[in-house]
Design a protein around this motif. Structure first.
Motif, PDB file in Angstrom:
ATOM      1  N   UNK A  54     -20.407  22.208  13.785  1.00  0.00           N
ATOM      2  CA  UNK A  54     -21.758  22.233  14.358  1.00  0.00           C
ATOM      3  C   UNK A  54     -21.903  21.428  15.638  1.00  0.00           C
ATOM      4  N   UNK A  55     -20.992  20.508  15.899  1.00  0.00           N
ATOM      5  CA  UNK A  55     -21.129  19.725  17.128  1.00  0.00           C
ATOM      6  C   UNK A  55     -20.204  20.206  18.247  1.00  0.00           C
ATOM      7  N   UNK A  60     -23.932  27.179   0.587  1.00  0.00           N
ATOM      8  CA  UNK A  60     -24.563  25.866   0.787  1.00  0.00           C
ATOM      9  C   UNK A  60     -24.739  25.585   2.283  1.00  0.00           C
ATOM     10  N   UNK A  61     -23.718  25.860   3.062  1.00  0.00           N
ATOM     11  CA  UNK A  61     -23.809  25.614   4.503  1.00  0.00           C
ATOM     12  C   UNK A  61     -24.741  26.613   5.186  1.00  0.00           C
ATOM     13  N   UNK A  76     -28.366  25.775   4.965  1.00  0.00           N
ATOM     14  CA  UNK A  76     -28.821  24.689   5.817  1.00  0.00           C
ATOM     15  C   UNK A  76     -28.792  25.012   7.305  1.00  0.00           C
ATOM     16  N   UNK A  77     -27.772  25.727   7.712  1.00  0.00           N
ATOM     17  CA  UNK A  77     -27.607  25.974   9.145  1.00  0.00           C
ATOM     18  C   UNK A  77     -27.885  27.423   9.546  1.00  0.00           C
ATOM     19  N   UNK A 109     -25.615  31.390  11.560  1.00  0.00           N
ATOM     20  CA  UNK A 109     -24.966  30.934  12.793  1.00  0.00           C
ATOM     21  C   UNK A 109     -23.682  30.170  12.478  1.00  0.00           C
TER      22      UNK A 109
END
Lengths: 114, 157
Positions: free
Chosen positions: B45-46, B83-84, B87-88, B91
């Motif tokens: 994500x970063x 799960x990911x 949250x995100x 994308x």
């Protein structure tokens, strides 16, 4: 809930006084500011808290689990939760006085009128 | 050299560190292969366009640890991925799932290639077939002009 880091310059340095000021101004009305320090060194984080004289609770997300639970991409990111604990607003970038007041006033007004 | 409390304390920490992986094993043992498999499908994500498996960033290493921990509690790789995504958003998946609106992403390039091929075939066919079909329009030449052309051809040779 404000995600920050001591290496996040300048945005986190700009918003730290804003958060402290508004925490002091709103705490009597049941508003809580919580800082979550992510991907940081403990000493650097403590120095940051000391330098800005932060008095609201600050925790360190050592394993990144809180960050991922909130879907955080980077710092600073701030989540405004209502009294039911639901995330109502996500703000990316430094929080300003205007953003803080407008958002919190709106949520408080909502909570006061059923 | 006297052993002070500090040395004893350090020894205890080292002992703890040596024992802790064994303690973690009491959950479900997770193969690094499965962790890697899940991590390759998630976007760091970063970072830009790097998978969680490939990124050296601290965030990515924490995400790998989260994958490992969730698998250890008995979650399936699909559960961890969900799960990911919860949250995100989608994308975070490096390959968008092949359903719904996302199908366009997969089908559009194929459709574009097909349309391009069809257009090329049609154009080539037209270029190669036009000459036989279409005769150049006759040019009106009067008698005086014919005579002049004939003369110039003869004298110019």
């Amino acid at each position: 809930v404000n995600f920050w880091a001591s290496w996040c310059y300048p945005a986190c340095y700009e918003e730290a006084p804003v958060l402290e000021r508004n925490w002091r101004g709103y705490r009597d009305r049941g508003v809580v500011v919580v800082g979550v320090d992510i991907q940081d060194k403990r000493e650097a984080a403590q120095k940051f808290v000391g330098d800005f004289g932060l008095t609201f609770p600050v925790v360190q997300d050592l394993k990144g689990t809180v960050s991922v639970d909130y879907g955080v991409y980077g710092v600073p990111e701030t989540f405004f939760l209502d009294r039911q604990g639901r995330i109502r607003v996500k703000h990316v970038g430094a929080v300003t006085d205007d953003v803080f007041r407008a958002t919190v006033d709106r949520l408080l007004a909502e909570a006061d009128s059923p | 050299v006297s052993r002070g409390p500090f040395e004893l304390f350090s020894a205890l920490i080292l002992l703890g560190a040596a024992l802790s992986p064994a303690a973690a094993q009491t959950a479900k043992s997770v193969s690094e292969e499965v962790v890697h498999e899940v991590a390759t499908q998630l976007r760091c994500v970063v970072c830009q366009n790097l998978s969680v498996a490939d990124s050296p960033s601290e965030m990515a290493s924490q995400m790998r640890a989260i994958i490992r921990e969730r698998l250890a509690t008995g979650e399936s790789p699909a559960d961890v991925q969900r799960y990911f995504v919860d949250r995100y958003g989608e994308w975070i998946l490096l390959s968008p799932p092949r359903r719904g609106f996302n199908l366009l992403v997969w089908l559009f390039p194929l459709a574009a290639v097909a349309v391009g091929l069809a257009a090329t075939v049609a154009l080539v066919w037209r270029w190669t077939h036009r000459r036989r079909g279409v005769r150049p329009p006759p040019v009106a030449v009067d008698a005086a002009m014919s005579e002049r052309i004939r003369r110039e051809l003869e004298s110019g040779s």
